[in-house]
Design a protein around this motif. Structure first.
Motif, PDB file in Angstrom:
ATOM      1  N   ASN A  28       0.810  -1.224   0.000  1.00  0.00           N
ATOM      2  CA  ASN A  28       0.000   0.000   0.000  1.00  0.00           C
ATOM      3  C   ASN A  28       0.838   1.267   0.000  1.00  0.00           C
ATOM      4  OD1 ASN A  28       0.751  -0.745   2.691  1.00  0.00           O
ATOM      5  ND2 ASN A  28      -0.693   0.742   3.488  1.00  0.00           N
ATOM      6  N   VAL A  29       2.105   1.180   0.410  1.00  0.00           N
ATOM      7  CA  VAL A  29       2.954   2.381   0.455  1.00  0.00           C
ATOM      8  C   VAL A  29       3.628   2.675  -0.882  1.00  0.00           C
ATOM      9  CG1 VAL A  29       3.404   2.231   2.926  1.00  0.00           C
ATOM     10  CG2 VAL A  29       4.903   1.010   1.327  1.00  0.00           C
ATOM     11  N   PHE A  30       3.625   1.696  -1.799  1.00  0.00           N
ATOM     12  CA  PHE A  30       4.268   1.913  -3.096  1.00  0.00           C
ATOM     13  C   PHE A  30       3.437   2.885  -3.935  1.00  0.00           C
ATOM     14  CE2 PHE A  30       5.636  -2.764  -2.532  1.00  0.00           C
ATOM     15  CZ  PHE A  30       6.664  -2.393  -1.678  1.00  0.00           C
ATOM     16  N   GLY A  31       4.051   3.993  -4.310  1.00  0.00           N
ATOM     17  CA  GLY A  31       3.325   5.028  -5.028  1.00  0.00           C
ATOM     18  C   GLY A  31       2.667   6.042  -4.112  1.00  0.00           C
ATOM     19  N   TRP A  32       2.812   5.832  -2.804  1.00  0.00           N
ATOM     20  CA  TRP A  32       2.247   6.768  -1.821  1.00  0.00           C
ATOM     21  C   TRP A  32       3.389   7.400  -1.036  1.00  0.00           C
ATOM     22  CZ3 TRP A  32      -0.452   4.992   3.300  1.00  0.00           C
ATOM     23  CH2 TRP A  32      -0.900   6.104   4.016  1.00  0.00           C
ATOM     24  N   THR A  33       3.802   6.780   0.047  1.00  0.00           N
ATOM     25  CA  THR A  33       4.906   7.324   0.836  1.00  0.00           C
ATOM     26  C   THR A  33       6.259   6.896   0.282  1.00  0.00           C
ATOM     27  OG1 THR A  33       4.683   5.473   2.387  1.00  0.00           O
ATOM     28  CG2 THR A  33       3.552   7.508   2.941  1.00  0.00           C
ATOM     29  N   LEU A  34       6.271   5.990  -0.668  1.00  0.00           N
ATOM     30  CA  LEU A  34       7.506   5.593  -1.350  1.00  0.00           C
ATOM     31  C   LEU A  34       7.352   5.802  -2.848  1.00  0.00           C
ATOM     32  CD1 LEU A  34       8.547   2.193   0.326  1.00  0.00           C
ATOM     33  CD2 LEU A  34       9.449   4.471   0.790  1.00  0.00           C
ATOM     34  N   ASP A  35       8.311   6.473  -3.451  1.00  0.00           N
ATOM     35  CA  ASP A  35       8.297   6.589  -4.906  1.00  0.00           C
ATOM     36  C   ASP A  35       8.846   5.298  -5.518  1.00  0.00           C
ATOM     37  OD1 ASP A  35      11.082   6.689  -4.619  1.00  0.00           O
ATOM     38  OD2 ASP A  35      11.217   8.837  -5.021  1.00  0.00           O
ATOM     39  N   GLU A  36       8.931   5.259  -6.832  1.00  0.00           N
ATOM     40  CA  GLU A  36       9.337   4.024  -7.505  1.00  0.00           C
ATOM     41  C   GLU A  36      10.736   3.567  -7.090  1.00  0.00           C
ATOM     42  OE1 GLU A  36      10.414   2.900 -12.046  1.00  0.00           O
ATOM     43  OE2 GLU A  36       8.347   3.596 -11.719  1.00  0.00           O
ATOM     44  N   THR A  37      11.689   4.484  -7.032  1.00  0.00           N
ATOM     45  CA  THR A  37      13.064   4.121  -6.682  1.00  0.00           C
ATOM     46  C   THR A  37      13.152   3.524  -5.288  1.00  0.00           C
ATOM     47  OG1 THR A  37      13.984   5.837  -8.129  1.00  0.00           O
ATOM     48  CG2 THR A  37      15.410   5.004  -6.384  1.00  0.00           C
ATOM     49  N   ARG A  38      12.520   4.174  -4.324  1.00  0.00           N
ATOM     50  CA  ARG A  38      12.577   3.685  -2.942  1.00  0.00           C
ATOM     51  C   ARG A  38      11.758   2.403  -2.782  1.00  0.00           C
ATOM     52  NH1 ARG A  38      10.514   8.105   0.610  1.00  0.00           N
ATOM     53  NH2 ARG A  38      11.259   6.797   2.335  1.00  0.00           N
ATOM     54  N   SER A  39      10.687   2.261  -3.550  1.00  0.00           N
ATOM     55  CA  SER A  39       9.916   1.016  -3.529  1.00  0.00           C
ATOM     56  C   SER A  39      10.778  -0.146  -3.999  1.00  0.00           C
ATOM     57  CB  SER A  39       8.675   1.140  -4.417  1.00  0.00           C
ATOM     58  OG  SER A  39       7.803   2.147  -3.956  1.00  0.00           O
ATOM     59  N   PHE A  40      11.529   0.074  -5.069  1.00  0.00           N
ATOM     60  CA  PHE A  40      12.429  -0.958  -5.581  1.00  0.00           C
ATOM     61  C   PHE A  40      13.446  -1.356  -4.514  1.00  0.00           C
ATOM     62  CE2 PHE A  40      12.390  -0.987 -10.508  1.00  0.00           C
ATOM     63  CZ  PHE A  40      11.011  -0.884 -10.531  1.00  0.00           C
ATOM     64  N   GLU A  41      13.950  -0.383  -3.782  1.00  0.00           N
ATOM     65  CA  GLU A  41      14.945  -0.662  -2.733  1.00  0.00           C
ATOM     66  C   GLU A  41      14.362  -1.559  -1.644  1.00  0.00           C
ATOM     67  OE1 GLU A  41      16.124   3.180  -1.382  1.00  0.00           O
ATOM     68  OE2 GLU A  41      17.347   3.619  -3.165  1.00  0.00           O
ATOM     69  N   ILE A  42      13.121  -1.265  -1.226  1.00  0.00           N
ATOM     70  CA  ILE A  42      12.477  -2.090  -0.200  1.00  0.00           C
ATOM     71  C   ILE A  42      12.200  -3.485  -0.733  1.00  0.00           C
ATOM     72  CG2 ILE A  42      10.319  -2.403   1.098  1.00  0.00           C
ATOM     73  CD1 ILE A  42      12.185  -0.414   2.413  1.00  0.00           C
ATOM     74  N   LEU A  43      11.698  -3.578  -1.951  1.00  0.00           N
ATOM     75  CA  LEU A  43      11.410  -4.879  -2.546  1.00  0.00           C
ATOM     76  C   LEU A  43      12.692  -5.708  -2.703  1.00  0.00           C
ATOM     77  CD1 LEU A  43       8.791  -3.650  -5.139  1.00  0.00           C
ATOM     78  CD2 LEU A  43       8.350  -5.412  -3.412  1.00  0.00           C
ATOM     79  N   ASP A  44      13.754  -5.081  -3.158  1.00  0.00           N
ATOM     80  CA  ASP A  44      15.034  -5.787  -3.305  1.00  0.00           C
ATOM     81  C   ASP A  44      15.508  -6.336  -1.965  1.00  0.00           C
ATOM     82  OD1 ASP A  44      15.332  -5.439  -6.055  1.00  0.00           O
ATOM     83  OD2 ASP A  44      16.509  -3.604  -5.859  1.00  0.00           O
ATOM     84  N   LYS A  45      15.429  -5.501  -0.939  1.00  0.00           N
ATOM     85  CA  LYS A  45      15.908  -5.918   0.390  1.00  0.00           C
ATOM     86  C   LYS A  45      15.025  -7.022   0.960  1.00  0.00           C
ATOM     87  CE  LYS A  45      19.147  -5.067   3.405  1.00  0.00           C
ATOM     88  NZ  LYS A  45      20.575  -5.157   3.035  1.00  0.00           N
ATOM     89  N   PHE A  46      13.728  -6.935   0.707  1.00  0.00           N
ATOM     90  CA  PHE A  46      12.797  -7.961   1.181  1.00  0.00           C
ATOM     91  C   PHE A  46      13.174  -9.326   0.597  1.00  0.00           C
ATOM     92  CE2 PHE A  46       8.596 -10.163   0.635  1.00  0.00           C
ATOM     93  CZ  PHE A  46       8.317 -10.349   1.978  1.00  0.00           C
TER      94      PHE A  46
END
Length: 314
Positions: A21-39
């Motif tokens: 739910n935070v992807f595209g909201w409190t996280l932009d695409e670049t930061r979303s990718f970073e969280i997904l990669d780390k996950f």
């Protein structure tokens, strides 16, 4: 990281369900990718989103699925993931809708945004309370047979309509829900435990609670209204600033101090210790929050801890 199987499926998941739910909201695409990669790097494989996340940003949603889809394509890792999304949500443009027409249109749109040929777990997000359950299940049957969806699940569906869905599925040989995504956490217990738990046991459902940390309240960072400015989501915790809420926080403080960990990790570990809970849904906007999710899966609360938390939260 060890995995469990979602009941009545061959889907193997890690015990943390990363909320999109935070992807595209409190996280932009670049930061979303970073969280997904780390996950993924830390061993996670179970990702939750919805066709309308985050609708409160643009009125329609779709940004979360789009970001996840771009990430999947760029990483080429679809075969390593269990991806869950939803249909039937209410947005600024339409009310909740689980009609055949809406499901058939929405699943194709989700597949396009996710850049995949199938969805592993497809939820009825919100029940419109008017579409016959037979129509909804028939549509699910159609898209499962077409290979677009593997299994179906339910979120905000009343106990009565959930029961009716199982009865209709049995009678008509339609697919059955394999999982439930309820609002359930350490401070919001009564509705799930009184109304849904009996059905979970009857139909052998895996449970993936949303709002696992009660809009962040169970992290301990919101202890007064002045604290709400710490996050754009802070005001969601306002209703918990009462005697019960403070008692839960006090107990979380004690148990987390005992284990040398965070209140959030304890709150998630409590959920993981409850019967039928497969993987709590929780989002993360930075590496520290993500680390907390994985710490929770390794935290072994003893009987004393669980009793204290149970007494404070009832």
């Amino acid at each position: 990281m060890s995995k469990i199987k979602i009941n009545n499926t061959d889907l193997k998941i890690t015990r943390i369900n990363l909320g999109g739910n935070v992807f595209g909201w409190t996280l932009d695409e670049t930061r979303s990718f970073e969280i997904l990669d780390k996950f993924i790097e830390k061993g996670g494989n179970f990702i939750d989103t919805a066709d309308t996340y985050p609708w409160w940003v643009n009125g329609t949603g779709g940004l979360s699925e789009t970001i996840i889809g771009k990430w999947i394509k760029s990483r080429g890792n679809r075969q390593d993931l269990v991806v869950a999304t939803k249909v039937g949500s209410e947005t600024n443009e339409h009310t909740s809708d689980i009609s055949r027409k809406h499901i058939l249109q929405s699943v194709d749109e989700s597949l396009q945004r996710l850049q995949t040929d199938h969805i592993d777990l497809y939820y009825t997000h919100f029940d419109d309370e008017k579409t016959p359950v037979e129509e909804t299940l028939s549509a699910y049957d159609e898209i499962i047979k077409a290979g677009k969806v593997r299994y179906i699940a339910a979120s905000n569906v009343s106990p009565e309509r959930l029961t009716a869905s199982f009865e209709a599925a049995e009678k008509n040989n339609f697919p059955k829900y394999v999982a439930l995504q309820p609002h359930y956490n350490l401070i919001e217990r009564a509705k799930y435990e009184n109304d849904y738990l009996p059905l979970v046991e009857k139909y052998n459902l895996s449970v993936f609670p949303y709002w696992s940390l009660a809009a962040g309240f169970l992290t301990g960072k919101y202890r007064s209204e002045a604290d709400f400015k710490k996050s754009v989501r802070g005001a969601g915790a306002k209703k918990y600033l009462n005697e019960k809420g403070f008692a839960v926080l006090d107990t979380l403080d004690k148990v987390s101090a005992k284990h040398g960990t965070s209140q959030a990790a304890v709150a998630l570990a409590w959920l993981l210790a409850q019967p039928h809970i497969g993987a709590p849904i929780a989002s993360a906007t930075n590496q520290n929050q993500l680390e907390t999710l994985f710490v929770a899966t390794k935290l072994d609360l003893d009987k004393e801890d669980l009793d204290l938390l149970d007494k404070a939260s009832k």
